[in-house]
Design an enzyme around this catalytic site. Structure first.
Site, PDB file in Angstrom:
ATOM      1  N   GLU A 278      11.941-140.424  16.933  1.00  0.00           N
ATOM      2  CA  GLU A 278      11.044-141.502  16.513  1.00  0.00           C
ATOM      3  C   GLU A 278      11.793-142.502  15.644  1.00  0.00           C
ATOM      4  O   GLU A 278      12.558-142.126  14.761  1.00  0.00           O
ATOM      5  CB  GLU A 278       9.870-140.923  15.722  1.00  0.00           C
ATOM      6  CG  GLU A 278       8.902-142.002  15.218  1.00  0.00           C
ATOM      7  CD  GLU A 278       7.649-141.395  14.624  1.00  0.00           C
ATOM      8  OE1 GLU A 278       6.966-140.647  15.357  1.00  0.00           O
ATOM      9  OE2 GLU A 278       7.367-141.643  13.441  1.00  0.00           O
TER      10      GLU A 278
ATOM     11  N   LYS B 296     -10.613-135.369  22.503  1.00  0.00           N
ATOM     12  CA  LYS B 296      -9.579-136.359  22.830  1.00  0.00           C
ATOM     13  C   LYS B 296      -8.874-135.992  24.138  1.00  0.00           C
ATOM     14  O   LYS B 296      -8.559-136.869  24.949  1.00  0.00           O
ATOM     15  CB  LYS B 296      -8.565-136.462  21.685  1.00  0.00           C
ATOM     16  CG  LYS B 296      -9.075-137.208  20.470  1.00  0.00           C
ATOM     17  CD  LYS B 296      -7.978-137.580  19.487  1.00  0.00           C
ATOM     18  CE  LYS B 296      -7.447-136.401  18.721  1.00  0.00           C
ATOM     19  NZ  LYS B 296      -6.520-136.813  17.623  1.00  0.00           N
TER      20      LYS B 296
ATOM     21  N   ASP C 147      -5.668-146.415   9.634  1.00  0.00           N
ATOM     22  CA  ASP C 147      -6.474-146.259   8.426  1.00  0.00           C
ATOM     23  C   ASP C 147      -7.957-146.254   8.778  1.00  0.00           C
ATOM     24  O   ASP C 147      -8.377-146.795   9.804  1.00  0.00           O
ATOM     25  CB  ASP C 147      -6.195-147.389   7.434  1.00  0.00           C
ATOM     26  CG  ASP C 147      -4.782-147.318   6.863  1.00  0.00           C
ATOM     27  OD1 ASP C 147      -4.196-146.215   6.908  1.00  0.00           O
ATOM     28  OD2 ASP C 147      -4.274-148.344   6.399  1.00  0.00           O
TER      29      ASP C 147
END
Length: 657
Positions: free
Chosen positions: A21, A186, A114
């Site tokens: 990453e 999900k 957020d």
């Protein structure tokens, strides 16, 4: 380009894989150097894929897309773009997805971001339909949206939390069991793989993976689960990131690091062993999928290179014959690298890598090497027509990460990241998470920490409480004060009484041992030095009064700016090492450098944090009005005192009328 799940499925039955990453650097120089680093790491380490982070609220959206384009198109890496969906315009979500498709990116890590706060984040005059929070409250909403708009074009990943997800910054609220129904939803909505939050507690991960795999729904039985691991770059970074992510540090791991925390080099070495042990533990565990690992690199190279080398995660490289390949690592002797065929396989019929023997210029074919200075323009008859370049294997990867040769110096020159005031050329410069300006705490915790200030004296009180240890964080610093700050606390308190609020500072240090409990850093066999400096918010009327004195003093270098974009500097091209160390057998290391590029980069963020703080209060409240007025008024000023031998002069200068 391929989908991540297709690449995983194409691996051998018992194969392991890993991904890396990266985040978009803050400066143009950092971006350029990250590109060089990415080229080197992609060739040497050969990750299955890479991911590119997305800034909070889309604050680094364009840079994220630029970095993703470099990875995907220029370097040919299978790229996964992070995408958050809250507190930004709906059009930005659509634009990011469409741009990803244009770039050929087939993989998205769908994240919430957020907590939605529409009133605080809606731009003035923006229509309600532009508010992404209208359609996206949770990551599952983004997963459903991508599936609806793009069908199966994208391979979608979602986050999983081995220790539970904490919204309110309190570990006691974390629960894997509480998260489980939402994780299953999900996956049912269309997620193709799971990528976990970083962790160090392998027992907690084992329990979570078992719970996920064995759930009665069967939804998680065969989905790829990729554990997220963060190489330990320094003791301070470790403590900061585990605090922000609420990841537990097991007692045995903490004890091993506490024993060496005064030596940054040893911390890295012990950290590599800890991460390698975690990888090896997970490698030994059976799973329904190929076992993979995702490394949060923080844009640094050395530690992750060691880990993937030590745990044999680097895919094998094969060439046409069994002769040893020689890799030129720069000055010094070349390193021989033995390349072996696959287990049980033959060396016949193997393809030579296209990278072998490529060069930027034409060369003359010769029967024997010349001793002249033009030897670099010659090619042996046996290699004519074969592109020349380094064969990247485990051996030279390790040599690079050890700092050997010219490539090694490129890999390790920013080995000791020092937060915001590191070297602006470093890909790791600035906030070492890459997620943009944020208070790093939830709204409830921010209100608990800083209350509801209504006048400037209340702001001074917040800074004073932080300085004397009664308040654990400021909007500009989520950590407590470093021990060295206590040595100048009297001076800083006096400046707060003037209404000058310090957000960074350090005292003078002249040749203290690197093992010193307060000022020491780096390897144990050295000495460290510091120029005193301070960075503080000053009311505009005070700054304009101070400016002529700053300009006239021969020991002072300064940089200053405000929210309106005005900028002042004693020398805009000046470069100021303010922390450096000398160590046996090493070049002088300068982990802290202040210059206009780094200051301007931080300047934008510092004023963004004023706005982030303002946004947690109702728009028309007295507190929001106060913070807005202060933001528009104050100057952020960084003052460096050149004399590190008689460093007390800085404080005497600032307290003078």
């Amino acid at each position: 380009m391929e989908k991540i799940t297709d690449k995983i499925a194409g691996l051998g039955k018992d194969a392991n894989y890993f991904s890396l990453e990266f985040f978009p650097p803050k400066t143009a120089m950092g971006f350029a150097n990250l590109q060089t680093r990415l080229e080197r790491m992609s060739q040497a380490l050969r990750p299955l894929f890479v991911t590119v982070t997305w800034g909070a609220g889309g604050s680094t959206a364009q840079k994220s897309l630029e970095l993703a384009e470099i990875c995907q198109r220029q370097l040919g890496l299978t790229t996964c773009l992070h995408l958050t969906c809250t507190n930004m315009s709906r059009s930005l979500v659509d634009e990011a997805l469409e741009q990803a498709k244009v770039l050929g990116i087939r993989n998205i890590l769908a994240l919430r971001g957020d907590a939605p706060r529409s009133e605080e984040y809606r731009e003035e005059g923006a229509p309600p339909e532009e508010d992404s929070n209208k359609d996206f409250t949770w990551a599952i909403d983004l997963v459903r949206y991508i599936r609806k708009q793009y069908g199966d074009y994208f391979c979608i990943g979602v986050a999983a939390y081995p220790e539970g997800h904490s919204d309110e910054s309190h570990p006691e609220h974390q629960s894997v069991e509480h998260d489980l129904p939402y994780l299953i939803e999900k996956v049912k909505a269309g997620a193709d793989f799971l990528m976990t939050q970083l962790f160090f507690d392998v027992e907690a991960y084992d329990r979570a993976e078992k719970l996920w795999r064995e759930h009665e729904s069967g939804a998680l039985k065969t989905i790829p689960i990729i554990p997220g691991l963060m190489p330990i770059q320094s003791y301070a970074i470790l403590r900061r990131t585990t605090k922000l992510s609420h990841a537990k540090l097991p007692a045995d791991i903490l004890a091993r690091l506490d024993a060496v925390k005064g030596d940054d080099e040893l911390v890295k070495q012990v950290g590599v062993k800890i991460l390698s042990e975690i990888v090896e533990h997970l490698q030994s565990r059976p799973d329904t999928c190929r076992r993979g690992f995702h490394f949060y690199t923080l844009n640094l190279e050395k530690a992750v290179s060691h880990i993937v080398e030590d745990t044999k995660l680097i895919p094998p490289t094969f060439i046409e014959d069994d002769e040893e390949a020689i890799v030129d690592m720069g000055p010094g002797s070349p390193i021989p690298i033995s390349i072996s065929p696959p287990e049980g396989g033959s060396s016949r019929g193997r393809r030579r890598l296209s990278s072998v023997n490529s060069g930027p210029r034409n060369r003359v074919v010769v029967s024997r090497p010349s001793k002249s200075s033009n030897a670099s323009y010659e090619a042996p008859e046996t290699e004519a027509g074969i592109p020349k370049g380094p064969i990247n294997s485990r051996a030279n990867t390790l040599a690079i990460s050890e700092g050997e040769g010219s490539l090694g110096r490129e890999a390790t020159w920013d080995d000791f990241p020092n937060g915001r005031w590191g070297d602006a050329r470093s890909p790791a410069f600035g906030e070492i998470d890459g997620y943009g300006p944020t208070l790093h705490v939830s709204t409830p915790q921010a209100l608990k920490l800083w209350g509801h200030p209504v006048e400037r004296a209340d702001i001074s009180s917040i800074f004073k409480k932080h300085l004397i240890g009664e308040l654990e964080a400021l909007p500009w610093s989520e950590q407590g004060l470093s021990p060295e700050t206590s040595t100048i606390s009297k001076e800083l308190l006096a400046l707060i009484d003037k209404g000058w609020w310090s957000v960074a500072s350090q005292p003078a240090v002249n040749g203290v041992k690197s093992t010193d409990s307060v000022f020491g850093w780096g390897p144990k066999n050295g000495y460290v030095f510091q120029k005193p400096f301070i960075e503080l918010f000053i009311p505009s009327k005070d700054f304009h009064k101070l400016l002529p004195r700053l300009t006239a003093h021969e020991q002072i270098t300064y940089f200053a700016g405000n929210a309106a974009g005005d900028f002042e500097a004693s020398d805009e091209n000046g470069v100021n090492p303010v922390t450096w160390g000398t160590f046996a057998g090493k070049e002088i290391i300068t982990p802290t450098i202040i210059e206009s590029v780094s200051f301007k980069s931080w300047l934008d963020e510092a004023y963004s944090i004023w706005r982030e703080w303002q946004r947690i209060y109702p728009p028309r409240s007295q507190t929001a009005k106060l913070l807005g007025e202060i933001r528009e008024d104050v100057w952020l000023v960084n003052i460096i005192w050149g004399d590190f031998v008689e460093g007390q002069g800085l404080w005497e200068f600032l307290m003078a009328d």
